[in-house]
Enzyme design. Sequence first.
Site, short mmCIF file in Angstrom:
data_model
loop_
_atom_site.label_atom_id
_atom_site.label_comp_id
_atom_site.label_asym_id
_atom_site.label_seq_id
_atom_site.Cartn_x
_atom_site.Cartn_y
_atom_site.Cartn_z
N ARG A 68 -0.25 13.41 14.05
CA ARG A 68 -1.41 12.74 13.48
C ARG A 68 -2.57 12.63 14.45
NH1 ARG A 68 3.17 11.32 11.44
NH2 ARG A 68 3.40 10.92 9.21
N CYS A 91 7.59 8.73 13.18
CA CYS A 91 7.00 9.27 14.42
C CYS A 91 7.82 8.83 15.63
CB CYS A 91 5.56 8.78 14.57
SG CYS A 91 4.59 8.88 13.07
N CYS A 105 -0.12 6.69 9.15
CA CYS A 105 1.15 6.09 9.58
C CYS A 105 0.84 4.70 10.09
CB CYS A 105 1.81 6.94 10.67
SG CYS A 105 3.46 6.32 11.11
N HIS A 145 6.52 8.81 20.19
CA HIS A 145 6.40 7.59 21.00
C HIS A 145 7.32 7.64 22.21
CE1 HIS A 145 3.57 5.45 18.49
NE2 HIS A 145 4.25 5.87 17.43
N CYS A 193 8.07 3.44 14.95
CA CYS A 193 8.02 4.02 13.61
C CYS A 193 9.34 4.72 13.33
CB CYS A 193 6.85 5.01 13.52
SG CYS A 193 6.71 5.84 11.94
N GLU A 196 3.29 6.25 5.56
CA GLU A 196 4.23 5.40 6.28
C GLU A 196 3.52 4.08 6.57
OE1 GLU A 196 7.75 4.22 7.99
OE2 GLU A 196 5.71 3.72 8.57
N SER A 207 -3.13 6.66 14.16
CA SER A 207 -3.56 5.96 12.94
C SER A 207 -4.34 4.70 13.26
CB SER A 207 -2.35 5.64 12.04
OG SER A 207 -1.84 6.84 11.47
N CYS A 225 2.95 2.92 12.75
CA CYS A 225 2.58 3.20 14.14
C CYS A 225 1.42 2.31 14.58
CB CYS A 225 2.17 4.66 14.32
SG CYS A 225 3.54 5.82 14.30
#
Length: 581
Positions: A493, A64, A560, A68, A61, A14, A516, A563
């Site tokens: 993640r 995700c 990701c 969040h 994102c 992503e 990330s 993110c």
Amino acid sequence: MAKRVVVDPVTRIEGHLRIEVVPENGYIKDAYSSAQMWRGLELILRGRSPDDAWMFAQRTCGVCTTVHAIASVRSVENALQLEIPYNAQMVRNIIIAAHALHDHIVHFYHLSALDWVDVVSALKADPHKAAKIAESYQNWKLNGAAVFKAVQDKLKKFVESGQLGPFASGYWGHPAMKLPPEVNLIAVTHYLQALDYQRKADQAIAILGGKNPHIQNLAVGGVSTAINPDNEATINMERLYYIKQLLEEVRDFVQNCYLPDVLAISAFYKEWLQYGRGVDNYLAVPDLPQDTKGETFDLPGGTILGGDLSSAKAIKSFNDPYFISNVAEDISHSWYKGSWIRHPWDEDTDPDYTGMPGGYVDGSGKYSWAKAPRFKVNGDYVPMQVGPLAQVLVGYALGHEATKKWVDKSLDLLKTILGVIGESSEGVDVNALQSTPGRHIARAIRAAMLSDLAIKQWEQLVDNVGRGDLEIYNPPSYPKGVIKGCGFHEAPRGTLSHWCVIENGVLKNYQEVVPSTWNASPRDSKGQMGPYEASLIGNPIADPEKPLEVLRTVHSFDPCIACAVHMVDPEGEEIVKVKAL
């Protein structure tokens, strides 16, 4: 400048990520990770109501989303020291578990398995032999020679038509690919089956969350998911039992197909258990709170330093100063104004793009939109690896019962498979997880745990509702003056934290320190590499023109970058055109 191999963009992730490596004598000597987008959400959230922050934050994102939202409401609730009704905690926990199950299934089969599986080779497989191999290491109801033959026939039509679809542009026939054709066929079959089971997890989220992606049922102080066993307009027993059915089907797939597949592929690539360790400081936070205050959890959190499991130190609550006081971000090599390391509450987000002179990272200037999160240990700021591996190692070291059960069970099966294929199991213990395949094994172990724990959260919710408790919301009240909050969540993640500064009921500052960003971080002021960069050093690279091994290690983190960063143009102009392959 040494010859560079540049992978830009890294696909099957992503966001937009650029990886540069310096090969030497068939191995990687140096590496750089560059996030190629800027995140501006911190600026967008300033001046807004804390009640609304989670709705904006989950737009960080498109994948995700729930994570969040959860971290955002927790940050505001932490600032207010607000207790959350038990039912709301359980509803959130079910969503958290279901989202992670969806994410972990998709990551392995659809984003990273193709680094190890030669799809075209599956055409050479004997379906009957494939069925016997599958039966030797897993008890999955959708195996069988007829099933494998049907998939092989479908794949043959793809290849003959020249329309490989999602399997196009792969490194088929690469010298680093070594699975037998039958194992490749098993993997391709389960790739297709996984599409259905990740959807079932998403359905459970949508029922509780109102929609997915971007759930609609959160609120600072609880959830808006009305629960009444006798009301058809709310979440009633019929809906609750359908959620349980979906979760049980996903659990069956995870424990009887996904986890054994990961172990089988890891066995055939046993030599990779020595590659990809990189940063061996680990950070995870506890999750699935079991009380209204966030002081007891079903998933453990803590730190490990230097890869030494005996150094494990627990993070115990949503208010634990060991976590809250020691997180910082460094921008020495990030495209922001200044050169500082600061605690998130004291940060600003002031972009300053300087590019990469010469078109490559020179090692001295700024080269990424990602900041460099660091954790303060004995006065020094050190990089930390986050993700399922961190949580599994921390849980194992702290004696977490479910973690120990699934780690030991998985290592036993891995050793059994190694024996069947004639490989030694020497050195295959919990420390072997500190590797590229180990990150995949840890993610599958975490999925197995969560597939059990999702049902547990459901049972606890139903039991509590059955006792007549229907409370789902504790309304917030904002005081005058300044308050600060940290909301953390162990996302698929890894460790995610949102940090808010609220003044007179309005957001004065907001920062996201995401998994990330921890893992994709550039070097810091001391030259310390982030986990992506460090994990690539010493890895083999058979063909610099086809850097499959680079993708294997980077994909094992499940990047990701959306993110970590977001692209914003205040003038509304087109910034870049991307050709999708």
